[in-house]
Design a protein around this motif. Structure first.
Motif, PDB file in Angstrom:
ATOM      1  N   CYS A   9       0.832  -1.204   0.000  1.00  0.00           N
ATOM      2  CA  CYS A   9       0.000   0.000   0.000  1.00  0.00           C
ATOM      3  C   CYS A   9       0.863   1.249   0.000  1.00  0.00           C
ATOM      4  O   CYS A   9       2.060   1.210   0.279  1.00  0.00           O
ATOM      5  N   GLY A  10       0.216   2.366  -0.312  1.00  0.00           N
ATOM      6  CA  GLY A  10       0.821   3.673  -0.183  1.00  0.00           C
ATOM      7  C   GLY A  10       0.312   4.363   1.066  1.00  0.00           C
ATOM      8  O   GLY A  10      -0.343   3.740   1.916  1.00  0.00           O
ATOM      9  N   PRO A  11       0.549   5.662   1.204  1.00  0.00           N
ATOM     10  CA  PRO A  11       0.140   6.378   2.417  1.00  0.00           C
ATOM     11  C   PRO A  11      -1.352   6.305   2.701  1.00  0.00           C
ATOM     12  O   PRO A  11      -1.767   6.137   3.854  1.00  0.00           O
ATOM     13  N   ASP A  12      -2.204   6.435   1.667  1.00  0.00           N
ATOM     14  CA  ASP A  12      -3.645   6.423   1.910  1.00  0.00           C
ATOM     15  C   ASP A  12      -4.109   5.060   2.418  1.00  0.00           C
ATOM     16  O   ASP A  12      -4.899   4.972   3.366  1.00  0.00           O
ATOM     17  N   GLY A  13      -3.610   3.988   1.789  1.00  0.00           N
ATOM     18  CA  GLY A  13      -3.976   2.661   2.249  1.00  0.00           C
ATOM     19  C   GLY A  13      -3.466   2.380   3.647  1.00  0.00           C
ATOM     20  O   GLY A  13      -4.153   1.759   4.467  1.00  0.00           O
TER      21      GLY A  13
END
Length: 393
Positions: A9-13
């Motif tokens: 994932c990235g920051p939002d996930g």
């Protein structure tokens, strides 16, 4: 109670996973978040996310080469894993940057966090910024502390205090009190190629003689069965063990022979062979290879790594009988994983088979800080460190 997660994932996930854990764990007391790939390169931004999502909860954000949980391992990609738990008092601590006396300051930071109480310290150190001998001094300053940890992928781990302060340094960690000490064990993924020989002579980190023979000759004899030259998979390592408790009584003492004790009974740490000195028939192993210590040679081995993890998982599980396991941390060398086993998720599957759905979070590390004697720990390589936290039943 505890909950874990892992995801590519990235920051939002990641923010969503952090929020989900916060909702699932009532009255959390502490947490750890491991991040890899681009998230590891932005660890300070991740720490900001953790501070907001886990407001008031002390935690540590750790840059890793890879991350894992009971669900699987994430290697070579951007991902995160973590665990949030309730119980005990958690205090982040850190060694200041550019400290003139880093050993003393780290001891003082740990002593402030735990005092004389029985405690657990999980230490995450930046590669190249942490000397192995500091572990010995830490044990003296906090003799009632169970100490283990690992080396980060590159940058510093970041502590998040309960007041929302972000702290970091060459060595950052969490001190846990008011919680049963974890059951901690470790196993290297290496097969011994020789018996152990007492180091007779060393100078400037170069071992000149061991077991009555030139050190380079011992290495040549140990690797003779591997073929010429050994393959890249057959990484040759030095195995260092403490002197026997009674050197005069050790088998082979005074004769230069390899010690006759069972090799599987010797606890050792792994070190790279950094170079050779052909003129003196010596091996550059580092300052820990002192006269009196014991030296053997080993090769990285997938079957031994797998069997070793199965063994410590079984032993830790047996030792936990009569208590209620809460969660586990597993710190494993980045030189293990798919690169060693040739297939993904080998170690995560072993842990899941032994502990089922127990929340587990962990990392692929640059080195490991493994338990040794009571109140002591040692820096090692190609090692898996398993820590099971539990509550009395």
């Amino acid at each position: 109670m505890a909950r874990s997660f892992s995801a590519t994932c990235g920051p939002d996930g990641l923010l969503q996973h952090l929020a989900d854990l916060r909702s699932a764990v009532p009255s959390p007391s502490g947490g750890v978040v491991f991040v890899s790939g681009q998230l590891a390169q932005r660890a300070s931004g991740v720490a900001e996310l953790v501070r907001g999502a886990w407001r008031g909860v002390p935690a540590c954000v750790v840059p890793a080469a890879g991350v894992l949980s009971e669900r699987g391992e994430i290697e070579g990609d951007t991902g995160a894993s973590g665990v949030l738990w309730s119980g005990g008092q958690v205090t982040p601590f850190a060694l200041p940057e550019r400290a003139e006396e880093p050993g003393r300051l780290l001891r003082e930071a740990l002593a402030r966090a735990v005092g004389q109480r029985p405690a657990t310290a999980i230490l995450f150190a930046r590669p190249g910024a942490f000397a192995p001998e500091r572990l010995e001094a830490l044990a003296l300053s906090a003799p009632n502390t169970c100490l283990f940890g690992a080396g980060t992928a590159s940058g510093s781990a970041i502590g998040v205090t309960s007041q929302g302060e972000l702290i970091e340094g060459p060595a950052t960690g969490l001190a846990i009190t008011g919680f049963a000490p974890p059951l901690v064990d470790a196993s290297p993924a290496a097969r011994l190629l020789s018996g152990f020989h007492r180091i007779d002579e060393a100078s400037g980190g170069v071992v000149l003689r061991a077991g009555g023979r030139p050190a380079l000759d011992l290495l040549s004899a140990a690797t003779a069965t591997l073929g010429e030259p050994p393959s890249a998979q057959q990484l040759i390592l030095a195995a260092l063990a403490d002197p026997p408790l009674d050197p005069s009584a050790a088998p082979g003492a005074g004769r230069g022979d390899a010690e006759a004790e069972a090799l599987d009974s010797v606890r050792y740490v792994l070190r790279p062979v950094r170079g050779i000195d052909p003129s003196r028939r010596g091996l550059l192993l580092g300052d820990e290879a002192r006269p009196g210590a014991r030296l053997a040679f080993a090769v990285r081995d997938a079957a031994i790594g797998r069997a070793g993890l199965e063994g410590i998982a079984r032993q830790v599980s047996r030792s936990a009988l009569g208590s209620a396991p809460r969660f586990a941390l597993y710190l494993t060398c980045a030189g293990r994983g798919q690169g060693l086993y040739g297939t993904p998720d080998v170690e995560a599957r072993i842990l899941r088979q032994r502990f089922a759905d127990l929340p587990i979070a962990g990392m692929h590390s640059s080195f490991e800080i493994a338990p040794w004697a009571r109140g002591q720990a040692r820096l090692s390589l190609y090692t898996g460190v398993l820590a099971l936290f539990r509550a009395p039943s």
